[in-house]
Design a protein around this motif. Sequence first.
Motif, mmCIF file in Angstrom:
data_model
loop_
_atom_site.group_PDB
_atom_site.id
_atom_site.type_symbol
_atom_site.label_atom_id
_atom_site.label_comp_id
_atom_site.label_asym_id
_atom_site.label_seq_id
_atom_site.Cartn_x
_atom_site.Cartn_y
_atom_site.Cartn_z
ATOM 1 N N SER A 6 14.063 -3.100 7.941
ATOM 2 C CA SER A 6 13.863 -1.665 8.088
ATOM 3 C C SER A 6 14.539 -1.011 6.902
ATOM 4 C CB SER A 6 14.470 -1.156 9.401
ATOM 5 O OG SER A 6 14.488 0.249 9.359
ATOM 6 N N ALA A 7 13.731 -0.634 5.932
ATOM 7 C CA ALA A 7 14.293 -0.071 4.696
ATOM 8 C C ALA A 7 15.041 1.225 4.995
ATOM 9 C CB ALA A 7 13.179 0.177 3.684
ATOM 10 N N LEU A 8 14.500 1.999 5.923
ATOM 11 C CA LEU A 8 15.092 3.304 6.253
ATOM 12 C C LEU A 8 16.485 3.130 6.838
ATOM 13 C CD1 LEU A 8 14.180 6.227 5.988
ATOM 14 C CD2 LEU A 8 13.386 6.134 8.349
ATOM 15 N N ARG A 47 11.423 9.802 -6.072
ATOM 16 C CA ARG A 47 11.216 9.009 -4.874
ATOM 17 C C ARG A 47 12.459 8.191 -4.523
ATOM 18 N NH1 ARG A 47 7.674 5.178 -6.383
ATOM 19 N NH2 ARG A 47 6.834 4.692 -4.351
ATOM 20 N N ASP A 68 11.696 -1.249 12.673
ATOM 21 C CA ASP A 68 12.309 -0.385 13.702
ATOM 22 C C ASP A 68 11.281 0.393 14.507
ATOM 23 O OD1 ASP A 68 12.529 2.660 12.140
ATOM 24 O OD2 ASP A 68 12.184 0.905 10.912
ATOM 25 N N LEU A 69 10.130 0.675 13.888
ATOM 26 C CA LEU A 69 9.121 1.503 14.568
ATOM 27 C C LEU A 69 8.516 0.773 15.768
ATOM 28 C CD1 LEU A 69 7.039 3.244 11.763
ATOM 29 C CD2 LEU A 69 8.761 4.237 13.295
ATOM 30 N N ASN A 92 8.013 -4.297 6.712
ATOM 31 C CA ASN A 92 8.919 -3.147 6.720
ATOM 32 C C ASN A 92 8.659 -2.283 7.966
ATOM 33 O OD1 ASN A 92 10.926 -1.407 5.709
ATOM 34 N ND2 ASN A 92 9.369 -0.088 4.764
ATOM 35 N N LYS A 93 9.551 -1.337 8.212
ATOM 36 C CA LYS A 93 9.464 -0.426 9.360
ATOM 37 C C LYS A 93 9.490 -1.196 10.677
ATOM 38 C CE LYS A 93 6.772 2.910 6.663
ATOM 39 N NZ LYS A 93 5.939 4.096 6.669
ATOM 40 N N VAL A 137 0.838 -1.199 0.000
ATOM 41 C CA VAL A 137 0.000 0.000 0.000
ATOM 42 C C VAL A 137 0.879 1.258 0.000
ATOM 43 C CG1 VAL A 137 -1.948 -1.118 1.157
ATOM 44 C CG2 VAL A 137 -0.144 -0.035 2.527
ATOM 45 N N PRO A 138 0.316 2.392 -0.449
ATOM 46 C CA PRO A 138 1.092 3.638 -0.406
ATOM 47 C C PRO A 138 1.564 3.911 1.028
ATOM 48 C CG PRO A 138 -0.913 3.948 -1.690
ATOM 49 C CD PRO A 138 -1.010 2.588 -1.064
ATOM 50 N N GLY A 139 2.814 4.292 1.173
ATOM 51 C CA GLY A 139 3.335 4.614 2.496
ATOM 52 C C GLY A 139 3.998 3.455 3.217
ATOM 53 N N VAL A 140 3.888 2.246 2.676
ATOM 54 C CA VAL A 140 4.486 1.087 3.343
ATOM 55 C C VAL A 140 6.017 1.133 3.263
ATOM 56 C CG1 VAL A 140 4.442 -0.493 1.350
ATOM 57 C CG2 VAL A 140 4.262 -1.428 3.658
ATOM 58 N N GLY A 141 6.516 1.892 2.276
ATOM 59 C CA GLY A 141 7.973 2.058 2.174
ATOM 60 C C GLY A 141 8.577 1.429 0.926
ATOM 61 N N LYS A 142 7.785 1.327 -0.140
ATOM 62 C CA LYS A 142 8.283 0.687 -1.362
ATOM 63 C C LYS A 142 9.498 1.420 -1.931
ATOM 64 C CE LYS A 142 4.295 0.979 -3.410
ATOM 65 N NZ LYS A 142 3.596 1.475 -2.213
ATOM 66 N N SER A 143 9.358 2.754 -2.076
ATOM 67 C CA SER A 143 10.482 3.449 -2.722
ATOM 68 C C SER A 143 11.707 3.461 -1.816
ATOM 69 C CB SER A 143 10.096 4.855 -3.167
ATOM 70 O OG SER A 143 9.378 5.508 -2.179
ATOM 71 N N THR A 144 11.486 3.575 -0.507
ATOM 72 C CA THR A 144 12.618 3.528 0.432
ATOM 73 C C THR A 144 13.307 2.163 0.331
ATOM 74 O OG1 THR A 144 11.277 4.909 1.892
ATOM 75 C CG2 THR A 144 13.272 3.952 2.835
HETATM 76 P P1 GDP Z 1 5.810 4.088 -0.610
HETATM 77 O O1 GDP Z 1 4.633 4.993 -0.776
HETATM 78 O O2 GDP Z 1 5.385 2.675 -0.381
HETATM 79 O O3 GDP Z 1 6.810 4.197 -1.715
HETATM 80 O O4 GDP Z 1 6.544 4.535 0.757
HETATM 81 P P2 GDP Z 1 7.830 5.452 0.966
HETATM 82 O O5 GDP Z 1 9.066 4.682 0.637
HETATM 83 O O6 GDP Z 1 7.628 6.752 0.309
HETATM 84 O O7 GDP Z 1 7.811 5.613 2.553
HETATM 85 C C1 GDP Z 1 6.787 6.283 3.227
HETATM 86 C C2 GDP Z 1 7.345 6.857 4.519
HETATM 87 O O8 GDP Z 1 7.786 5.802 5.376
HETATM 88 C C3 GDP Z 1 8.550 7.756 4.299
HETATM 89 O O9 GDP Z 1 8.449 8.861 5.160
HETATM 90 C C4 GDP Z 1 9.723 6.878 4.678
HETATM 91 O O10 GDP Z 1 10.824 7.604 5.155
HETATM 92 C C5 GDP Z 1 9.130 6.014 5.757
HETATM 93 N N1 GDP Z 1 9.798 4.695 5.869
HETATM 94 C C6 GDP Z 1 10.065 3.837 4.858
HETATM 95 N N2 GDP Z 1 10.704 2.740 5.333
HETATM 96 C C7 GDP Z 1 10.838 2.913 6.656
HETATM 97 C C8 GDP Z 1 11.407 2.115 7.700
HETATM 98 O O11 GDP Z 1 11.936 1.026 7.500
HETATM 99 N N3 GDP Z 1 11.341 2.632 8.968
HETATM 100 C C9 GDP Z 1 10.767 3.836 9.237
HETATM 101 N N4 GDP Z 1 10.749 4.240 10.483
HETATM 102 N N5 GDP Z 1 10.221 4.595 8.275
HETATM 103 C C10 GDP Z 1 10.245 4.152 7.004
#
Ligand code: GDP
Length: 344
Positions: free
Chosen positions: A248-250, A108, A204-205, A201-202, A63-70
Amino acid sequence: MTDTARWIEGVLHGSGAVQRRAIAKAITLLESTRPDHRREADALLNALLPHSGRSLRLGLSGVPGVGKSTFIEALGLYLIERGHRVAVLAVDPSSSVSGGSILGDKTRMEKLSVHERAYIRPSPSGGTLGGVAAKTREAMLVCEAAGYDIVIVETVGVGQSETAVADMTDLFCVLQLPNAGDDLQAIKKGIMELADLVVINKADLDPDAATRAQAQITSALRLLGLHGRPDTAHHDATVWHPRVLQVSALAGEGLAAFWQAVEEYRQLQTANGRLAARRQRQARAWMWERIDSGLREAFAQHPVVRERLPALTDAVLQGREVPSVAARTLLQAFLAPGADTPPA
Ligand code: GDP
């Protein structure tokens, strides 16, 4: 030398900016709907085909925001460090409606997009999902012929486009949030059947939630019969069973374990013949999807069909005509020899 010959040469033998430009031009040609462009594009594809197919095709959804591009940025840079070349393509289901595209947008993936060993292309726009998917498949062949050995195809988490991407890749991976376990119903009904890998993903949160989600999704996959237990007699170690991982992609954590799982998948499914069978199944389905689409288009444009369709549709809607009979009447008109000119 024709333009098309130049792009073929540039894709196969160019380097740096020359190759990038040739790839971009080749894909633009493939995306064109002009009949003369289509003929050129087919010639281009025929020339590139013998040089394609040697990449690992990785589908990625969430879903949007899950962290695909990261995730793609981190994974792409990780792979480039290990000597790979990475192409990123996208299938954006909304692009067929809006004409716009967010997925695969270079902004992105800041570092990856400027890296000389990466190529990022947003989703083709316009047309049906089938059309968008077909263009993405063709773009994938171009990237492979240019020597990209990892092709990532990204999409968002809605049913049909995920199926389309799973149907054009070797391995399909679904990204989830740490709280995914809280809504297992949604997951089970959705696309878990397609996933070869699930990535939380995430992590770490909320590490506890991520571990909980990992356990819950793992047992949900077992219930679906997709995740044979390693400790039971039913477990077949020669075939892949979907796995659930945390990353944790970040922070760039968990990427090595992710890639190790991908490599294991590739080895296992190559050895047991399933990867080759999957690609054959996909090639056949791709051909038939295009045949279906071409036939529908020819049908809709057939002069007799066009003439008779509105009245017959009305009759069907008003219950004056049986739908199957109306369909047969139109098909007969379409298929009748010499019936491509309307009666005088
Ligand atoms: P997309 O819409 O699926 O492409 O998601 P994005 O890659 O744009 O990520 C959405 C938000 O989640 C951004 O603010 C990222 O910095 C954050 N994010 C992505 N991966 C992680 C992670 O592993 N940990 C944390 N804490 N934040 C993350």
